[in-house]
Design a protein around this motif. Structure first.
Motif, short mmCIF file in Angstrom:
data_model
loop_
_atom_site.label_atom_id
_atom_site.label_comp_id
_atom_site.label_asym_id
_atom_site.label_seq_id
_atom_site.Cartn_x
_atom_site.Cartn_y
_atom_site.Cartn_z
N ASN A 23 0.85 -1.32 -0.12
CA ASN A 23 0.06 -0.09 -0.09
C ASN A 23 0.92 1.22 0.06
O ASN A 23 0.61 2.06 -0.75
CB ASN A 23 -0.92 -0.10 0.95
N ILE A 24 2.08 1.28 0.86
CA ILE A 24 2.70 2.53 1.02
C ILE A 24 3.30 2.61 -0.32
O ILE A 24 3.62 3.72 -0.88
CB ILE A 24 3.84 2.27 1.94
N SER A 25 3.92 1.59 -1.16
CA SER A 25 4.37 1.61 -2.30
C SER A 25 3.60 2.07 -3.77
O SER A 25 3.99 2.94 -4.26
CB SER A 25 4.92 0.20 -2.95
N ILE A 26 2.56 1.75 -3.40
CA ILE A 26 1.40 2.19 -4.35
C ILE A 26 1.04 3.60 -4.20
O ILE A 26 1.10 4.16 -5.35
CB ILE A 26 0.20 1.35 -4.33
N ILE A 27 0.91 4.04 -3.08
CA ILE A 27 0.57 5.59 -2.68
C ILE A 27 1.63 6.21 -3.15
O ILE A 27 1.69 7.47 -3.89
CB ILE A 27 0.26 5.57 -1.23
N SER A 28 3.13 5.75 -2.65
CA SER A 28 4.18 6.76 -3.19
C SER A 28 4.40 6.79 -4.64
O SER A 28 4.52 7.75 -5.21
CB SER A 28 5.48 6.00 -2.57
N CYS A 29 3.93 5.82 -5.48
CA CYS A 29 3.94 5.71 -6.89
C CYS A 29 3.04 6.86 -7.36
O CYS A 29 3.38 7.59 -8.23
CB CYS A 29 3.78 4.25 -7.34
N LYS A 30 1.98 6.65 -6.86
CA LYS A 30 0.78 7.55 -7.37
C LYS A 30 1.23 8.92 -7.06
O LYS A 30 1.03 9.92 -7.99
CB LYS A 30 -0.55 7.22 -6.54
N TRP A 31 1.85 9.19 -6.16
CA TRP A 31 2.15 10.62 -5.70
C TRP A 31 3.29 11.03 -6.53
O TRP A 31 3.10 12.37 -7.07
CB TRP A 31 2.66 10.67 -4.25
N LEU A 32 4.19 10.34 -7.00
CA LEU A 32 5.25 10.58 -8.05
C LEU A 32 4.71 10.86 -9.38
O LEU A 32 5.09 11.64 -10.09
CB LEU A 32 6.15 9.41 -7.96
N GLN A 33 3.58 10.08 -9.69
CA GLN A 33 2.92 10.38 -10.73
C GLN A 33 2.05 11.46 -10.96
O GLN A 33 1.67 11.96 -12.03
CB GLN A 33 2.09 9.03 -11.47
N GLY A 34 1.85 12.34 -9.86
CA GLY A 34 1.08 13.50 -9.78
C GLY A 34 -0.10 13.57 -9.47
O GLY A 34 -1.17 14.34 -9.57
N TYR A 35 -0.70 12.10 -9.00
CA TYR A 35 -1.92 12.13 -8.64
C TYR A 35 -2.07 12.62 -7.10
O TYR A 35 -1.34 12.43 -6.32
CB TYR A 35 -2.46 10.35 -8.44
N PRO A 36 -3.32 13.30 -6.89
CA PRO A 36 -3.47 13.54 -5.53
C PRO A 36 -4.00 12.31 -4.56
O PRO A 36 -4.61 11.35 -5.11
CB PRO A 36 -4.78 14.45 -5.50
#
Length: 122
Positions: A94-107
């Motif tokens: 979950n932390i990995s996915i959230i971190s990735c989404k943040w890097l991709q510019g998703y809120p």
């Protein structure tokens, strides 16, 4: 599915490599908070002023993947953290996915529970 893919469903967008400066910074914080992980925080490659790793090629592939630094190896990080009882597989994913989404510019929004990493003896 490989162990690496189970822990982190990578989309091969290259965003983590485009912000390697932030990854290295956060990895050093993790290492300082959990010295028992014995993490190697050295990053032997350079990055651009905007944070792009010099090992990222034009196809979003790592030129040194088989010998990549620890900061770039989620499977190794998970193994170290889980062996000490600091994190479980689902939380790490979950932390990995959230971190990735943040890097991709998703809120991104997450609960305290999402970020829970256990401190030994407390």
């Amino acid at each position: 599915m490989s162990k690496e893919e189970e822990l982190f469903p990578c989309t091969c967008c290259g965003q983590c490599c485009r912000r390697i400066d932030k990854a290295v910074e956060n990895f050093k914080i993790l290492s300082s908070k959990f010295p028992e992980l014995d993490l190697d925080t050295d990053f032997p490659y350079s990055w651009s002023e905007s944070g792009v790793c010099s090992m990222l090629d034009d196809n979003n592939k790592c030129k040194c993947y088989d010998s990549r630094p620890q900061v770039c190896n989620s499977s190794l990080i998970f193994d170290k953290m889980s062996s000490l009882g600091l994190i479980d597989r689902e939380t790490f994913k979950n932390i990995s996915i959230i971190s990735c989404k943040w890097l991709q510019g998703y809120p991104v929004k997450c609960s305290e529970k999402t970020w829970k990493i256990r401190k030994k003896n407390g």
